[in-house]
Design a protein around this motif. Sequence first.
Motif, PDB file in Angstrom:
ATOM      1  N   SER A  83      38.447  33.484  75.089  1.00 20.21           N
ATOM      2  CA  SER A  83      38.669  34.970  75.422  1.00 20.21           C
ATOM      3  C   SER A  83      37.860  36.096  74.653  1.00 20.21           C
ATOM      4  O   SER A  83      37.248  35.804  73.744  1.00 20.21           O
ATOM      5  CB  SER A  83      40.247  35.219  74.985  1.00 20.21           C
ATOM      6  N   SER A  85      38.992  38.551  73.173  1.00 25.43           N
ATOM      7  CA  SER A  85      39.542  38.721  71.733  1.00 25.43           C
ATOM      8  C   SER A  85      38.948  37.933  70.846  1.00 25.43           C
ATOM      9  O   SER A  85      38.551  38.324  69.918  1.00 25.43           O
ATOM     10  CB  SER A  85      41.257  39.060  71.959  1.00 25.43           C
ATOM     11  N   ASP A  86      39.072  36.788  71.142  1.00 25.94           N
ATOM     12  CA  ASP A  86      38.474  35.839  70.131  1.00 25.94           C
ATOM     13  C   ASP A  86      37.173  35.724  69.899  1.00 25.94           C
ATOM     14  O   ASP A  86      36.717  35.418  68.881  1.00 25.94           O
ATOM     15  CB  ASP A  86      38.509  34.368  70.767  1.00 25.94           C
ATOM     16  N   SER A 165      46.121  38.873  73.512  1.00 30.83           N
ATOM     17  CA  SER A 165      45.093  38.086  74.222  1.00 30.83           C
ATOM     18  C   SER A 165      45.834  37.330  75.151  1.00 30.83           C
ATOM     19  O   SER A 165      46.640  36.495  75.249  1.00 30.83           O
ATOM     20  CB  SER A 165      44.475  37.234  73.357  1.00 30.83           C
TER      21      SER A 165
END
Length: 253
Positions: A83, A85-86, A165
Amino acid sequence: MKLFNKDEFIANEIKFYLLKNKTKEGEKLPSERELAEIFDAQRATIRNALTVLEEEGIIEKKERSGRYMGHPRIKTNLQQIKSFSDKLNDMGIETKNKLLSFESMEVDKELSKKVKLPIGTPIYKITRVRKVMKENEKIPIAIEYAYIPEDIAPKLLKYDVEEGSLFSILINEYKVIPQKEEQTIEIVYADEFEAKNLKVDKLTALVKKCGTTYDSQGNIIQYLHSIMNKDWVEFELDRPDIESKTKEGLYGL
């Protein structure tokens, strides 16, 4: 075998010098004169090499102040499912998002071609502006349109999708595990909406990335359409033939 000209060669040398010295974002670089002494090169060559690094977004030039280390680029490996976000969390970059819309709709004829779902399929559409924090300022770097079939994530509307996320919600709340992803990348030019939300000039070149994510059963769990500021992203592809050509080019130095 690719051979670099002198400007490109010195640009690479400066790049390695900055990495070796762990130069941080916003840190001022040595002057042209100092770099000329370090690399035993003419100042004109140093100036041209620095221009190469400016165009690559590695360094930034501030009028009457000098050159500074630029912001880190968000690396995306096209063969990994991860993702947005990750990726930013792994880089230690703080994120702030803005939710523009979250709606339930049915797949129409045009959307059906993109998401590969039958016309009339109930689907969620989530539109967000992804931002990063830089010197206490929120910098918009991408507009993201996510489409998730309702049967994959019933009652998704009750979750916080602005800051959360989407992958984490699918995995933790719905036990849906992303298994495979198909992606395409192209250059597009900012329209009025994109220019306004990404704070760039109209017709600025941007990166458009589209991806369809599947679970282990081959079910489509998400179609993601992102418009990104090209100065903030970098793409990687782990393929032996490409890697060997890259090494060959470096050995050409």
